[in-house]
Design a protein around this motif. Sequence first.
Motif, PDB file in Angstrom:
ATOM      1  N   THR A  12       0.830  -1.205   0.000  1.00  0.00           N
ATOM      2  CA  THR A  12       0.000   0.000   0.000  1.00  0.00           C
ATOM      3  C   THR A  12       0.860   1.250   0.000  1.00  0.00           C
ATOM      4  O   THR A  12       2.040   1.228   0.382  1.00  0.00           O
ATOM      5  CB  THR A  12      -0.901   0.052   1.247  1.00  0.00           C
ATOM      6  OG1 THR A  12      -0.074   0.255   2.405  1.00  0.00           O
ATOM      7  CG2 THR A  12      -1.717  -1.214   1.400  1.00  0.00           C
ATOM      8  N   MET A  13       0.241   2.348  -0.399  1.00  0.00           N
ATOM      9  CA  MET A  13       0.937   3.631  -0.351  1.00  0.00           C
ATOM     10  C   MET A  13       1.289   3.992   1.084  1.00  0.00           C
ATOM     11  O   MET A  13       2.332   4.598   1.348  1.00  0.00           O
ATOM     12  CB  MET A  13       0.057   4.718  -0.978  1.00  0.00           C
ATOM     13  CG  MET A  13       0.778   6.031  -1.200  1.00  0.00           C
ATOM     14  SD  MET A  13       2.116   5.858  -2.404  1.00  0.00           S
ATOM     15  CE  MET A  13       3.026   7.385  -2.078  1.00  0.00           C
ATOM     16  N   MET A  14       0.453   3.623   2.027  1.00  0.00           N
ATOM     17  CA  MET A  14       0.732   3.906   3.430  1.00  0.00           C
ATOM     18  C   MET A  14       2.030   3.249   3.880  1.00  0.00           C
ATOM     19  O   MET A  14       2.802   3.831   4.656  1.00  0.00           O
ATOM     20  CB  MET A  14      -0.417   3.432   4.310  1.00  0.00           C
ATOM     21  CG  MET A  14      -1.629   4.338   4.276  1.00  0.00           C
ATOM     22  SD  MET A  14      -1.304   5.961   4.983  1.00  0.00           S
ATOM     23  CE  MET A  14      -0.923   5.522   6.668  1.00  0.00           C
ATOM     24  N   ALA A  15       2.296   2.037   3.417  1.00  0.00           N
ATOM     25  CA  ALA A  15       3.536   1.353   3.781  1.00  0.00           C
ATOM     26  C   ALA A  15       4.745   2.102   3.229  1.00  0.00           C
ATOM     27  O   ALA A  15       5.772   2.236   3.905  1.00  0.00           O
ATOM     28  CB  ALA A  15       3.509  -0.082   3.283  1.00  0.00           C
ATOM     29  N   GLY A 167     -10.004   5.018  -1.797  1.00  0.00           N
ATOM     30  CA  GLY A 167      -8.796   4.208  -1.869  1.00  0.00           C
ATOM     31  C   GLY A 167      -7.532   4.943  -1.482  1.00  0.00           C
ATOM     32  O   GLY A 167      -6.441   4.372  -1.531  1.00  0.00           O
ATOM     33  N   HIS A 168      -7.657   6.219  -1.083  1.00  0.00           N
ATOM     34  CA  HIS A 168      -6.482   7.009  -0.724  1.00  0.00           C
ATOM     35  C   HIS A 168      -5.793   6.378   0.483  1.00  0.00           C
ATOM     36  O   HIS A 168      -6.410   6.140   1.518  1.00  0.00           O
ATOM     37  CB  HIS A 168      -6.920   8.442  -0.397  1.00  0.00           C
ATOM     38  CG  HIS A 168      -5.847   9.467  -0.588  1.00  0.00           C
ATOM     39  ND1 HIS A 168      -5.033   9.474  -1.682  1.00  0.00           N
ATOM     40  CD2 HIS A 168      -5.458  10.533   0.174  1.00  0.00           C
ATOM     41  CE1 HIS A 168      -4.195  10.500  -1.607  1.00  0.00           C
ATOM     42  NE2 HIS A 168      -4.437  11.149  -0.481  1.00  0.00           N
ATOM     43  N   GLY A 169      -4.507   6.114   0.327  1.00  0.00           N
ATOM     44  CA  GLY A 169      -3.758   5.428   1.378  1.00  0.00           C
ATOM     45  C   GLY A 169      -3.462   3.990   0.975  1.00  0.00           C
ATOM     46  O   GLY A 169      -2.374   3.488   1.236  1.00  0.00           O
ATOM     47  N   ILE A 170      -4.458   3.337   0.354  1.00  0.00           N
ATOM     48  CA  ILE A 170      -4.172   2.060  -0.284  1.00  0.00           C
ATOM     49  C   ILE A 170      -3.341   2.346  -1.540  1.00  0.00           C
ATOM     50  O   ILE A 170      -2.280   1.767  -1.753  1.00  0.00           O
ATOM     51  CB  ILE A 170      -5.466   1.313  -0.646  1.00  0.00           C
ATOM     52  CG1 ILE A 170      -6.244   0.950   0.609  1.00  0.00           C
ATOM     53  CG2 ILE A 170      -5.146   0.063  -1.466  1.00  0.00           C
ATOM     54  CD1 ILE A 170      -7.585   0.327   0.334  1.00  0.00           C
ATOM     55  N   ASP A 222       4.486   1.698  11.384  1.00  0.00           N
ATOM     56  CA  ASP A 222       3.472   2.567  11.983  1.00  0.00           C
ATOM     57  C   ASP A 222       2.603   3.116  10.855  1.00  0.00           C
ATOM     58  O   ASP A 222       2.984   4.067  10.176  1.00  0.00           O
ATOM     59  CB  ASP A 222       4.147   3.703  12.747  1.00  0.00           C
ATOM     60  CG  ASP A 222       3.144   4.743  13.249  1.00  0.00           C
ATOM     61  OD1 ASP A 222       1.930   4.448  13.246  1.00  0.00           O
ATOM     62  OD2 ASP A 222       3.583   5.841  13.627  1.00  0.00           O
ATOM     63  N   LEU A 223       1.448   2.521  10.661  1.00  0.00           N
ATOM     64  CA  LEU A 223       0.551   2.944   9.583  1.00  0.00           C
ATOM     65  C   LEU A 223      -0.619   3.771  10.112  1.00  0.00           C
ATOM     66  O   LEU A 223      -1.536   4.101   9.349  1.00  0.00           O
ATOM     67  CB  LEU A 223       0.018   1.714   8.832  1.00  0.00           C
ATOM     68  CG  LEU A 223       1.074   0.757   8.277  1.00  0.00           C
ATOM     69  CD1 LEU A 223       0.392  -0.347   7.481  1.00  0.00           C
ATOM     70  CD2 LEU A 223       2.099   1.483   7.422  1.00  0.00           C
ATOM     71  N   GLU A 224      -0.572   4.125  11.384  1.00  0.00           N
ATOM     72  CA  GLU A 224      -1.719   4.778  12.011  1.00  0.00           C
ATOM     73  C   GLU A 224      -1.543   6.280  12.214  1.00  0.00           C
ATOM     74  O   GLU A 224      -2.520   7.007  12.305  1.00  0.00           O
ATOM     75  CB  GLU A 224      -2.003   4.126  13.375  1.00  0.00           C
ATOM     76  CG  GLU A 224      -2.335   2.637  13.306  1.00  0.00           C
ATOM     77  CD  GLU A 224      -3.613   2.377  12.543  1.00  0.00           C
ATOM     78  OE1 GLU A 224      -4.554   3.194  12.650  1.00  0.00           O
ATOM     79  OE2 GLU A 224      -3.686   1.349  11.835  1.00  0.00           O
ATOM     80  N   SER A 225      -0.300   6.737  12.321  1.00  0.00           N
ATOM     81  CA  SER A 225      -0.094   8.115  12.775  1.00  0.00           C
ATOM     82  C   SER A 225       0.246   9.099  11.662  1.00  0.00           C
ATOM     83  O   SER A 225       0.636  10.233  11.929  1.00  0.00           O
ATOM     84  CB  SER A 225       1.023   8.157  13.832  1.00  0.00           C
ATOM     85  OG  SER A 225       2.246   7.718  13.283  1.00  0.00           O
TER      86      SER A 225
END
Length: 237
Positions: A12-15, A167-170, A222-225
């Motif tokens: 994912t983009m978040m990663a 889907g933003h973030g995925i 850390d994918l939450e902050s």
Amino acid sequence: MTNDDTLLQISTMMALLDGVFESEVSYASVLDGRDFGIGTFDHLDGEMIGFDNTFYQLRSDGSARPLDPETTTPFCTLTRFTPTQSIQIDQEMTKQDFEHWLSTQLATINSFYAVRIDGEFTEVKTRTVARQEQPFVPITEAVATQSARTFKQTEGTLAGYYTPRFGHGIAVAGYHLHFIDQAREGGGHVFDYTVKNVTVSFEEKPRLDLRLPTTAAYREADLESHDIEQEIKIAEG
């Protein structure tokens, strides 16, 4: 073989935002039946673009070379591209105007699409991040090493995807495109362009096959902050 209406996405983009730049997934292991896509490489060693079943690695030194299928990828999106619509545009349009117009041509903005744009461009601005080494920094810091290039009065191909807002973030909401010139000598991630005389082809992809990494780096990320909006804006240019 793959289903024609499915996008396969690795990670994912978040990663990427959190610096998960290594993977055990080779391109060879996921290309079967898929002839179109964009992505990156381990250590962010360039950008990937592929269409017509030919894939390239675009590096920060400005070079483009055929993809080595044994290279690994921490993020990519692949599909089999069989466009359902193809439209000719013979007037100059900025990125903003063109993408606004293109969105009005989509059957719905609530689905995913594979998008290809071929032809003449007044200008295409690209960037490619330099290879990163451990300890990895977040992508918002890694882009400080990016190499920017402007192609003027050029011919080539933009390829990539439209992702709906949810889907933003995925992935990256809106249009995420890579470019390679007609000579297949250079290109990169696209952050601005002006079309001049192009053909745009696209295909709706209502199914997403999302494969999350199983590496320790991903499991401990850390994918939450993260401030998704701001950080993706920085990362994507």
